[in-house]
Scaffold this active site. Structure first.
Site: not given
Length: 809
Positions: A142-143, A207, A490, A685, A687
């Site tokens: 999806d990213h 995520d 965000r 995030s 990440r």
């Protein structure tokens, strides 16, 4: 490149693992799939985890049994959060359960990863040597889909540009028994809600908006990739026992007030760090007026207040959604355990209780530049004028993982229909992002998408798109001051379009749709009028919509790849010349010495999110290549020394240069470095690249006033020292040209401070104290060089061998 022949990544890993004597015992471990959610209990066996996993079952019986052990030990009423967490305890008889103090070892039911974070997680899993995952796992593409012109064209372009990465993830998923959702399937969190979430679930996802699943009564928690690897490898997942903040909802939602306004209001109360170390648990009579997907919206954006996760108690709205998504058996099963597992005990104590009356709640618009700057719609106009924010709304965007449900789309369409009836269109560019292929297909079938198009809406791909910076924006120049309004979650500086002068506001899809019809940030649909095509004035009526489609959901195109029964013969190859993917090399273990006179790479001023540390947008394409993506390290962080981004002084050459270039120079000279940060460092995030990159380029410690939860764990996992000032004012004692020494590291222990000696450029020194939250096992990660190194060492040890033998008995 991927094939069944040629150079094989797997063969390389096996050589490495054999050298450390791990591969054979790990293969034995994999013979037994210790899935927490599976059971031989007849009642559990009757209800599958999902329609994609008919042979794995929800195990409420075991959860209730484990919880009973803990309940007898604690002898007190429990919150819903505690029930779900503690019922997944790895050792309920012996481990401690103290909110805010003890560390919990838990057995999650499943793992979910989006494609940007999955690349690094899969690379780490491959290097572990395990032949398949030991916990139900899915990957969701999806990213990597950039919004340019429209859904179909953008998806086609993304498949071409990202073919190498998609193939890598598809083949790796097939080999390691991972469910794979292809590009175009939708946003991970919507797919989880539609297919995998259920009441009482404990899920970890790579995520930060994983908490979306709390809308279905599960604890769904965002983590870094290394945490996911632990669970995929059948290791317990460790998390500090969270506090529990209760939010009591009374009254009922109506009119222009939407579920999004609950979390926008709460963000204003708690701020971006007020939920750190806590679960947000909603309760009270007002819960019943919120749809299941609306509850998901509220839980999703709990990430913006730093919460570990958020959750709602199981109720009839969840049962309705489960039935609508063809999971009625789960609803029936959950009804049996509602009081035992899926709602809080009467008299349960919260660490704090916040009251919100839904009947009195005003629609909110939060921003710009931070999601906790909350404005009731009635006050936004004056604030905008006072602060000289751009009043012309250039773009309105609805959708994203936070607000892309069928209900969201129908409510926006009801506003669009009013505009159509009056002959007007949006005055701003207007984009629509469906959350999933199922939502897209259903709103197309039911004419909802057409209504949104009729007022100028552009339907984008079923993907994250502009919400994460995947937006090829053409209507402004970089640096041009402008305003956008979205239903996203965000809105940090440059988050959506990489333009630091974009003033981004977040609100409900209802308000976005209404505001683009006006094109003015000051427009309040509760009081203001619009001009119809015939020149008459009219006021919009409050939106209305359907929680669920009357004709059921249209599943659309099948985008799921089921793993084969046996994928062991598949080979996963990585081209050494690839710019997108790179095999990982283990980080070096700690050498046992103190850190003496390390230079400060950068002393960061103000907010430093994971976007500042490792930017997204165009950099997403390098998420599988650690060296290439490290070229974005700290490039958005502001250097205190000159108030500039991506410009620091090299203390070895006295020359100014880019942050990654300076770090690489230090690394080439065997000079480790330290970074200094401010409050809530690493918010945003999940990440883990924001931890991997500093480690890869020679960083050894990050010293800040405070950390965001996920990022602090990510730093620890990669062998970095995550330290906080005992006295936050000591941040000001450190100057960018100082040298830092960390003394007594051989005595590093839980709850013991670290001595920090600051050597100033004039030769003077002073000593301060630093705190940390490392426990014993996390200290071993530091000593081993990373958590992954420690895991390899453990499996090679006698203790690890005993665990393997026990698992395979």
């Amino acid at each position: 490149m991927f094939s069944k022949g040629g150079y094989s990544l797997i063969s390389s890993v096996e050589k490495f693992a054999n050298a450390t004597q791990t591969i054979l015992p790990l293969r034995r471990l994999c013979l037994t799939r210790t899935v927490y959610a599976s059971s031989t209990d007849k009642k559990s066996q009757s209800v599958a985890l999902s329609r994609f996993e008919p042979n794995k079952y929800i195990n409420y019986e075991k959860q209730a049994s484990v919880l009973e052990v803990v309940r007898k030990r604690l002898n007190q009423p429990l919150t819903l959060s505690e029930k779900i967490l503690y019922s997944h305890a790895d050792d309920p008889h012996n481990q401690k359960f103290e909110r805010g103090k003890s560390y919990l070892n838990l057995r999650p039911d499943r793992v979910a990863m989006q494609d940007a974070t999955a690349q690094m997680a899969v690379l780490q899993f491959i290097s572990s040597g395990l032949p398949s995952v030991l916990c139900p796992t899915t990957i969701h593409c999806d990213h990597l889909i950039e919004a340019q012109v429209g859904g179909e064209q953008d998806l086609k372009r993304a498949k071409d540009l990202n073919k190498e990465v998609y193939n890598f993830l598809a083949i790796a998923s097939a080999k390691y028994d991972i469910g794979f959702w292809k590009p175009g399937s939708g946003i991970i969190h919507q797919i989880i809600l539609e297919n995998y979430a259920y009441p009482g679930l404990l899920l970890i996802g790579t995520d930060s908006h994983t908490p979306n699943g709390g809308g279905l009564g599960g604890l769904c928690i965002g983590v870094g990739g290394a945490d996911a690897v632990d669970v995929m490898a059948n290791m317990p997942w460790e998390v500090k026992c969270p506090k529990v903040i209760g939010v009591r909802l009374t009254g009922h939602l109506s009119g222009w007030t939407a579920p999004k306004d609950v979390i926008l209001k709460l963000a204003g109360i708690l701020t971006v760090k007020g939920g750190t170390g806590a679960i947000i648990e909603y309760f009270g009579p007002g819960v019943e007026s919120i749809s299941c997907t609306g509850m998901g919206t509220i839980c999703n954006m709990g990430a913006e207040i730093g919460a570990t996760t958020s959750v709602f108690p199981y109720n009839k709205r969840m049962a309705e959604y489960l039935k609508a998504t063809k999971r009625e058996e789960i609803a029936n099963f959950a009804n049996e355990y509602k009081d035992v597992l899926l709602t809080a005990d009467e008299g349960a104590k919260y660490d704090r209780v916040i009251d919100i009356n839904l009947s009195e709640l005003e629609p909110h618009v939060n921003g710009p530049f931070t999601p906790d700057l909350a404005h009731p719609i009635g006050k936004l106009g004056k604030e905008a004028e006072k602060n000289k924010w751009p009043l012309d709304i250039r773009v309105g965007l609805i959708g994203s993982c936070t607000n892309s449900s069928y209900e969201d789309m129908t409510r926006s369409a009801s506003i669009a229909q009013q505009a159509i009836d009056k002959g007007i269109k949006a005055k701003s560019t207007f984009t629509v992002t469906p959350g999933s292929e199922q939502v897209r297909a259903t709103i197309e079938r039911d004419g909802i998408a057409e209504k949104l198009r009729a007022i100028g809406g552009i339907v984008l791909a079923n993907a994250c798109g502009p919400c994460i910076g995947q937006w090829d924006r053409k209507d402004i120049r970089k640096g041009e001051k402008n305003t956008i309004v979205s239903s996203y979650n965000r809105n940090f500086t440059g988050r959506n379009d990489a333009n630091p002068q974009t003033h981004a506001f977040v609100t409900s899809p209802d308000l976005v749709t209404a505001m683009v019809l006006s094109g003015d940030l000051r427009f309040n649909p509760l009081t203001d009028s619009l001009t119809a095509a015939d020149g008459s004035e009219f006021q919009l009526k409050p939106p209305s919509g359907d929680n669920l489609p009357a004709r059921g959901f249209d599943p659309g195109v099948d985008t799921y790849q089921e793993p084969p029964q046996d994928g062991s013969s598949l080979k996963v190859d990585v081209d050494p010349k690839s710019t997108r993917l790179q095999l990982l090399e283990p980080f070096q273990p700690w050498d046992g010495k103190d850190f003496i006179d390390f230079p400060i790479l950068i002393k960061i001023k103000g907010k430093c999110t994971t976007d500042h540390i490792s930017a997204a947008g165009p950099w997403l394409k390098y998420r599988g290549h650690l060296d290439n993506i490290s070229n974005n390290m700290f490039i958005a962080a502001v250097n205190e020394e000159n108030n500039e981004a991506n410009n620091v002084k090299n203390r070895l050459t006295n020359e100014w240069g880019k942050v990654p270039d300076t770090a690489r120079y230090y690394k080439s000279k065997n000079t480790p470095w330290i970074a200094i940060g401010d409050e809530n460092y690493g918010e945003g995030s999940s990440r883990e690249h924001a931890a991997l990159e500093p480690r890869h380029l020679g960083g050894r410690a990050i010293i800040v006033k405070s950390f965001a939860r996920i990022h602090e764990t990510n730093l620890k996992k990669q062998g970095l020292l995550a330290l906080t000032f005992d006295n936050p004012a000591d941040y000001d004692k450190i100057k960018p040209d100082d040298r830092i020494s960390l003394i007594g590291l051989n005595k590093l222990a839980p709850n013991e401070q670290v001595e920090c000696r600051i050597k100033h450029s004039d030769g003077k020194t002073e000593t301060i104290k630093l705190n940390h939250t490392f426990n014993e096992s996390q200290i071993e990660w530091f000593k081993a060089g990373s958590a992954l190194n420690a895991m390899r060492t453990f499996f090679a040890s006698k203790k690890g061998q005993k665990m393997i033998d026990k698992a395979t008995d």
